[in-house]
Write an enzyme that holds these catalytic residues in place. Structure first.
Site, mmCIF file in Angstrom:
data_model
loop_
_atom_site.group_PDB
_atom_site.id
_atom_site.type_symbol
_atom_site.label_atom_id
_atom_site.label_comp_id
_atom_site.label_asym_id
_atom_site.label_seq_id
_atom_site.Cartn_x
_atom_site.Cartn_y
_atom_site.Cartn_z
ATOM 1 C CE LYS A 22 -14.020 60.835 18.924
ATOM 2 N NZ LYS A 22 -13.123 59.700 18.648
ATOM 3 N NE ARG A 93 -12.400 56.993 13.144
ATOM 4 C CZ ARG A 93 -13.403 57.671 12.624
ATOM 5 N NH1 ARG A 93 -13.275 58.221 11.436
ATOM 6 N NH2 ARG A 93 -14.537 57.814 13.273
ATOM 7 C CB CYS A 117 -10.778 52.635 16.271
ATOM 8 S SG CYS A 117 -11.466 53.763 17.477
ATOM 9 N N PRO A 123 -10.506 53.623 4.727
ATOM 10 C CG PRO A 123 -11.482 52.970 2.716
ATOM 11 C CD PRO A 123 -11.550 52.732 4.195
ATOM 12 C CD GLN A 126 -14.788 57.844 -2.037
ATOM 13 O OE1 GLN A 126 -15.585 58.645 -2.510
ATOM 14 N NE2 GLN A 126 -14.185 56.922 -2.782
ATOM 15 C CG ASP A 305 -19.343 55.713 16.507
ATOM 16 O OD1 ASP A 305 -18.643 54.788 16.049
ATOM 17 O OD2 ASP A 305 -19.061 56.914 16.347
ATOM 18 C CB ILE A 327 -20.530 51.395 9.253
ATOM 19 C CG1 ILE A 327 -22.023 51.756 9.284
ATOM 20 C CG2 ILE A 327 -19.673 52.627 8.962
ATOM 21 C CD1 ILE A 327 -22.556 52.367 8.022
#
Length: 419
Positions: A22, A93, A117, A123, A126, A305, A327
């Site tokens: 994905k 996202r 999620c 944010p 970046q 993950d 993370i």
């Protein structure tokens, strides 16, 4: 609303085919916006997030659809509306990935701030910093990122933090910029490399793929290509952990063991026997499993993950272990649900400590995000009795036919309608 009903205690055994990744497919779908003509992508999983992004592309004027079971065709020749609206992208996202391609090809973009999620701050600063460095005017107004540029210009820039989607967005913007862009502190994840290889297949000139410094020589235009995405390392790891907690023995096919070496090493530390092939991973579990401590970090270290899945493993393993999440904040929302099943588990800051129990007990539980839902499936497979998992739409965002694959390995699992 749909639920999963799982009767635990069944040993998983057999072979399973891994789907496309994905997290590789989504940026590559976004990259089709850079091209006039029809791009064909193979090994595309049928997931909620994929369908959402296809809908976004179609809303913009593209012709994007599945042409075979796992093949997608995108013709982005006639984009008439370079906007990613809130109504479509509020659940995902990865929607921010269309920012770079739209800006590069059309000189403008309007993208709703991403959803997805609920695991703390992700944010987009970046992304915005990168677009501004390439010469764009960027504003955040009423929940949208609005960007304009007559022509992007190559630049040398350094990411303040390692960000996968940030790296991908800047990469896609830079391929059509004037001059050369040098991107330092780029993310090393295999999915970033897969995007770069796809862009090069479209005619981009990207060097340093797989390193933390990417050099992108801008070109005038790109052309369509036919590309196959890499296998899903997180699905591979999830199914291996599911087999491990049931004392099982499985072979995961059409995958790439070198993409998840950190995960395989932790499974070996837990007491599993692992056999690696060119395109398969075989696991044989030896009970009792041993609890393993770990710390999440960017690739090639242990992936965030896979954190939740290993927490489920530790709950039924021998001994205690600590998991440190570096993370994302707020990525422990599965802990209360594991506690409902009888886990001995404690949170302190960004660290979770588990004390293994002999067995978990089936219970009604609720998924809170994509990987938490996978964690609860694993816990349910290891538990005694019946578990019903609600809000499995989270699972469908990132796992293709999970219950079908698990049932093929011997799990007693079915999708039901909530009463």
């Amino acid at each position: 609303m749909e639920q999963l009903k799982i009767m635990g205690g069944r040993r998983l055994e057999g072979e399973v085919t891994i789907s496309g990744a994905k997290n590789a497919v989504l940026p590559i779908l976004a990259a089709t916006l850079l091209v006039k003509g029809t791009t064909v992508i193979d090994n595309v999983p049928r997931l909620r997030d994929v369908n959402t992004l296809l809908a976004v592309l179609n809303e913009m004027g593209a012709k994007a659809h599945f042409t075979a079971e796992n093949q997608v065709s995108v013709d982005a020749s006639n984009i008439t509306n370079p906007v990613a609206p809130y109504e479509l992208v509020r659940t995902m996202r990865a929607s921010v990935l269309v920012l770079g391609p739209l800006l590069a090809r059309f000189g403008q973009a309007k993208v709703s701030l991403p959803g997805g999620c609920a695991i703390g701050a992700r944010p987009v600063d970046q992304h915005i910093k990168g677009m501004r460095a390439l010469g764009a005017e960027v504003d955040v107004c009423e929940g949208y990122i609005e960007a304009k540029a007559s022509r992007l210009r190559g630049q040398t820039l350094t990411m303040d933090v390692v960000t996968v989607t940030g790296t991908e967005n800047i990469l896609m913007a830079a391929v059509l910029a004037d001059g050369t862009t040098v991107l330092h502190n780029a993310a090393l994840e295999p999915e970033v490399s897969d995007l770069a290889h796809c862009l090069n297949a479209m005619g981009a000139k990207i060097k340093g793929i797989g390193t933390s410094t990417l050099t992108i020589e801008g070109v005038e235009s790109l052309h369509p290509c036919h590309y196959r995405t890499l296998p899903d390392r997180i699905e591979t790891g999830t199914l291996l952990v599911a087999a491990a907690v049931t004392g099982g023995s499985i072979v995961a096919r059409q995958t790439s063991p070198q993409l998840l070496e950190a995960v395989l090493e932790k499974l070996e530390a837990a007491g599993c026997s692992i056999r690696r092939g060119a395109d398969f991973v075989a696991l044989e579990a030896k009970k009792p499993l041993q609890a393993v401590s770990l710390r999440t970090a960017p690739f090639p270290a242990f992936p965030t993950d896979m954190q939740a899945q290993f927490m489920a493993l530790n709950c039924v393993a021998h001994g205690s272990a600590a998991i440190v999440e570096t993370i994302f904040e707020n990525r422990f929302m599965h802990v209360p649900e594991l506690s409902r099943m009888g886990a001995r588990i404690f949170i302190e800051g960004n660290t979770v400590t588990t004390f293994g129990v002999e067995k978990l007990s089936g219970a009604p539980v609720m998924a809170t995000d994509l990987r938490a839902s996978a964690c609860l499936v694993i816990a349910a497979l290891a538990a005694e009795g019946e578990t019903v998992i609600s809000r499995i739409y989270h699972l469908d965002r990132g796992y293709e036919a999970m219950e079908v694959k698990l049932r093929g390995l011997g799990a007693q699992i079915e999708r039901i309608q909530e009463a």
